[in-house]
Design a protein around this motif. Sequence first.
Motif, PDB file in Angstrom:
ATOM      1  N   ARG A  50       0.838  -1.210   0.000  1.00 58.47           N
ATOM      2  CA  ARG A  50       0.000   0.000   0.000  1.00 58.47           C
ATOM      3  C   ARG A  50       0.867   1.251   0.000  1.00 58.47           C
ATOM      4  O   ARG A  50       0.664   2.172  -0.791  1.00 58.47           O
ATOM      5  CB  ARG A  50      -0.901  -0.011   1.237  1.00 58.47           C
ATOM      6  CG  ARG A  50      -1.718   1.260   1.449  1.00 58.47           C
ATOM      7  CD  ARG A  50      -2.111   1.408   2.901  1.00 58.47           C
ATOM      8  NE  ARG A  50      -0.931   1.501   3.775  1.00 58.47           N
ATOM      9  CZ  ARG A  50      -0.982   1.498   5.100  1.00 58.47           C
ATOM     10  NH1 ARG A  50      -2.163   1.360   5.721  1.00 58.47           N
ATOM     11  NH2 ARG A  50       0.114   1.601   5.819  1.00 58.47           N
ATOM     12  N   ASP A  51       1.861   1.282   0.867  1.00 60.78           N
ATOM     13  CA  ASP A  51       2.720   2.461   0.983  1.00 60.78           C
ATOM     14  C   ASP A  51       3.541   2.704  -0.284  1.00 60.78           C
ATOM     15  O   ASP A  51       3.954   3.836  -0.558  1.00 60.78           O
ATOM     16  CB  ASP A  51       3.665   2.313   2.179  1.00 60.78           C
ATOM     17  CG  ASP A  51       2.922   2.314   3.512  1.00 60.78           C
ATOM     18  OD1 ASP A  51       1.741   2.729   3.532  1.00 60.78           O
ATOM     19  OD2 ASP A  51       3.517   1.889   4.527  1.00 60.78           O
ATOM     20  N   ALA A  52       3.775   1.646  -1.057  1.00 62.89           N
ATOM     21  CA  ALA A  52       4.511   1.775  -2.311  1.00 62.89           C
ATOM     22  C   ALA A  52       3.607   2.214  -3.466  1.00 62.89           C
ATOM     23  O   ALA A  52       4.074   2.357  -4.600  1.00 62.89           O
ATOM     24  CB  ALA A  52       5.192   0.451  -2.655  1.00 62.89           C
ATOM     25  N   GLY A  53       2.316   2.430  -3.176  1.00 62.63           N
ATOM     26  CA  GLY A  53       1.394   2.893  -4.195  1.00 62.63           C
ATOM     27  C   GLY A  53       0.933   1.812  -5.150  1.00 62.63           C
ATOM     28  O   GLY A  53       0.492   2.108  -6.269  1.00 62.63           O
ATOM     29  N   LEU A  54       0.992   0.553  -4.712  1.00 67.63           N
ATOM     30  CA  LEU A  54       0.576  -0.547  -5.569  1.00 67.63           C
ATOM     31  C   LEU A  54      -0.926  -0.767  -5.444  1.00 67.63           C
ATOM     32  O   LEU A  54      -1.541  -0.430  -4.429  1.00 67.63           O
ATOM     33  CB  LEU A  54       1.330  -1.820  -5.185  1.00 67.63           C
ATOM     34  CG  LEU A  54       2.858  -1.694  -5.104  1.00 67.63           C
ATOM     35  CD1 LEU A  54       3.478  -3.026  -4.748  1.00 67.63           C
ATOM     36  CD2 LEU A  54       3.428  -1.147  -6.397  1.00 67.63           C
ATOM     37  N   ASP A  55      -1.527  -1.356  -6.471  1.00 65.14           N
ATOM     38  CA  ASP A  55      -2.943  -1.695  -6.370  1.00 65.14           C
ATOM     39  C   ASP A  55      -3.168  -3.198  -6.314  1.00 65.14           C
ATOM     40  O   ASP A  55      -4.263  -3.654  -6.018  1.00 65.14           O
ATOM     41  CB  ASP A  55      -3.749  -1.094  -7.528  1.00 65.14           C
ATOM     42  CG  ASP A  55      -3.263  -1.542  -8.894  1.00 65.14           C
ATOM     43  OD1 ASP A  55      -3.244  -2.750  -9.171  1.00 65.14           O
ATOM     44  OD2 ASP A  55      -2.896  -0.665  -9.697  1.00 65.14           O
ATOM     45  N   THR A  56      -2.103  -3.984  -6.600  1.00 66.29           N
ATOM     46  CA  THR A  56      -2.208  -5.443  -6.590  1.00 66.29           C
ATOM     47  C   THR A  56      -0.924  -6.020  -6.024  1.00 66.29           C
ATOM     48  O   THR A  56       0.181  -5.586  -6.390  1.00 66.29           O
ATOM     49  CB  THR A  56      -2.457  -5.987  -8.004  1.00 66.29           C
ATOM     50  OG1 THR A  56      -3.658  -5.393  -8.523  1.00 66.29           O
ATOM     51  CG2 THR A  56      -2.598  -7.499  -7.995  1.00 66.29           C
ATOM     52  N   TYR A  57      -1.068  -6.998  -5.161  1.00 65.60           N
ATOM     53  CA  TYR A  57       0.078  -7.572  -4.462  1.00 65.60           C
ATOM     54  C   TYR A  57      -0.009  -9.091  -4.516  1.00 65.60           C
ATOM     55  O   TYR A  57      -1.031  -9.677  -4.165  1.00 65.60           O
ATOM     56  CB  TYR A  57       0.079  -7.087  -3.009  1.00 65.60           C
ATOM     57  CG  TYR A  57       1.124  -7.718  -2.114  1.00 65.60           C
ATOM     58  CD1 TYR A  57       2.466  -7.737  -2.468  1.00 65.60           C
ATOM     59  CD2 TYR A  57       0.748  -8.289  -0.899  1.00 65.60           C
ATOM     60  CE1 TYR A  57       3.417  -8.301  -1.650  1.00 65.60           C
ATOM     61  CE2 TYR A  57       1.697  -8.849  -0.062  1.00 65.60           C
ATOM     62  CZ  TYR A  57       3.029  -8.864  -0.447  1.00 65.60           C
ATOM     63  OH  TYR A  57       3.982  -9.435   0.378  1.00 65.60           O
ATOM     64  N   ILE A  58       1.071  -9.726  -4.972  1.00 64.56           N
ATOM     65  CA  ILE A  58       1.133 -11.183  -5.071  1.00 64.56           C
ATOM     66  C   ILE A  58       2.124 -11.715  -4.056  1.00 64.56           C
ATOM     67  O   ILE A  58       3.271 -11.271  -3.993  1.00 64.56           O
ATOM     68  CB  ILE A  58       1.580 -11.618  -6.483  1.00 64.56           C
ATOM     69  CG1 ILE A  58       0.625 -11.071  -7.544  1.00 64.56           C
ATOM     70  CG2 ILE A  58       1.664 -13.145  -6.573  1.00 64.56           C
ATOM     71  CD1 ILE A  58       1.134 -11.256  -8.968  1.00 64.56           C
ATOM     72  N   THR A  59       1.671 -12.689  -3.258  1.00 66.34           N
ATOM     73  CA  THR A  59       2.551 -13.361  -2.311  1.00 66.34           C
ATOM     74  C   THR A  59       2.082 -14.810  -2.172  1.00 66.34           C
ATOM     75  O   THR A  59       1.225 -15.270  -2.915  1.00 66.34           O
ATOM     76  CB  THR A  59       2.588 -12.620  -0.962  1.00 66.34           C
ATOM     77  OG1 THR A  59       3.580 -13.236  -0.099  1.00 66.34           O
ATOM     78  CG2 THR A  59       1.249 -12.640  -0.258  1.00 66.34           C
ATOM     79  N   GLY A  60       2.665 -15.512  -1.204  1.00 64.23           N
ATOM     80  CA  GLY A  60       2.310 -16.908  -1.041  1.00 64.23           C
ATOM     81  C   GLY A  60       1.131 -17.142  -0.118  1.00 64.23           C
ATOM     82  O   GLY A  60       0.156 -17.818  -0.475  1.00 64.23           O
ATOM     83  N   GLU A  61       1.203 -16.585   1.079  1.00 66.88           N
ATOM     84  CA  GLU A  61       0.153 -16.832   2.066  1.00 66.88           C
ATOM     85  C   GLU A  61       0.154 -15.718   3.102  1.00 66.88           C
ATOM     86  O   GLU A  61       1.102 -14.927   3.198  1.00 66.88           O
ATOM     87  CB  GLU A  61       0.399 -18.173   2.770  1.00 66.88           C
ATOM     88  CG  GLU A  61       1.701 -18.204   3.552  1.00 66.88           C
ATOM     89  CD  GLU A  61       1.919 -19.499   4.309  1.00 66.88           C
ATOM     90  OE1 GLU A  61       0.947 -20.230   4.524  1.00 66.88           O
ATOM     91  OE2 GLU A  61       3.077 -19.759   4.697  1.00 66.88           O
ATOM     92  N   GLY A  62      -0.924 -15.671   3.879  1.00 67.07           N
ATOM     93  CA  GLY A  62      -1.031 -14.672   4.937  1.00 67.07           C
ATOM     94  C   GLY A  62      -2.063 -15.071   5.968  1.00 67.07           C
ATOM     95  O   GLY A  62      -2.817 -16.034   5.777  1.00 67.07           O
ATOM     96  N   ALA A  63      -2.111 -14.311   7.032  1.00 64.71           N
ATOM     97  CA  ALA A  63      -3.033 -14.584   8.133  1.00 64.71           C
ATOM     98  C   ALA A  63      -4.466 -14.171   7.776  1.00 64.71           C
ATOM     99  O   ALA A  63      -4.700 -13.418   6.820  1.00 64.71           O
ATOM    100  CB  ALA A  63      -2.576 -13.828   9.377  1.00 64.71           C
TER     101      ALA A  63
END
Length: 260
Positions: free
Chosen positions: A196-209
Amino acid sequence: MAGAPLGEFVSYLDEYLRIREVPDERNAVNGLQVENSGHIGRIVAAVDASQATIDGLASGAAGSLLLVHHGLLWDGNVPLTGRRYRRVAALLAQDTALYAAHIPLDLHPEVGNNVVLAERLGIEVAGWFGDYRGSPIGVWGHAGARYPTREALITEVNRALGTFTPGARLIPGGPERASRIGIITGGAGSMIAAARDAGLDTYITGEGAHHTFFDAVEWGLNVIYAGHYATETLGVQALASHLGERFGLDWEFHDHPTGL
C-alpha cells in the motif's frame, strides 16, 4: 572426473548470493549446511530439505549438491537425534552436500524468487519495496494492458506456477484492472501495508493470516495468495540452471508440494 570441487561451488554461491551480507532469520543458516567428500557431479534443486526430498535423491546420488530454499536448521540448535539425525545421516550416506539460501535467494536481482516470478508474468521490474531487516525485498512493475481483469492475472499466475488446483486465491480489494503489481513470494502477507505504501494496487505473495483479508479490502488492494511453496519453486530452479551452465553440470528439480 566431470564436475567441480565443492569448495569452488560454495565460494561462488556465497559471493553470488551475498550470503554474508543479506540479513535473515537466525535459524536460516544460509550457505553450506552439510558438506560431502569434496566433489560435485550434479545439482538437485528443491524448496525444502525435508526427508522426502533427501530420500528422493535415490541411490547413485553420490557427489550431488542439494540446493534448497529452506534448510535443515529451522528448529534451532537441537540434538542430532530423531528426524534431524535421519536427514543428516541420509545425506552423509549418499555423499550429498546441502546448500541453503533463504532471503538471499528471495531478493536476488537475477535468480531470485521475486524477480523470476515477475519475469514469468511479463512484468518488467520498475522498483523495489518492503523493508526486511534493512533490505528492500519485494519487486513491482507496471502491468500495462497485459491483464484486462484480475481473473486474467490469476490465470497467468497459475500458469506460471503450475498451480491450477486449487490455484491462486484472490482478495478483491483493489481495482478490476491490475496496474501496479508487487511481488514478495512466500509467507509475506504481513507486507500488505508495505505494498500500500509503495502505491501498488495489486500484491502477489504466497500466504497470509486471516486478518489480511480485511487489510486488503480496507486498504484498497487486490491481494493474490498463490501458495507459499509454489511461489518459492522458481528461485532454486533459476539458480540451479545458472550453476549448471556455469559449471557444465546437469541439474534437476525435485518437486514435493505441500499445498500451502
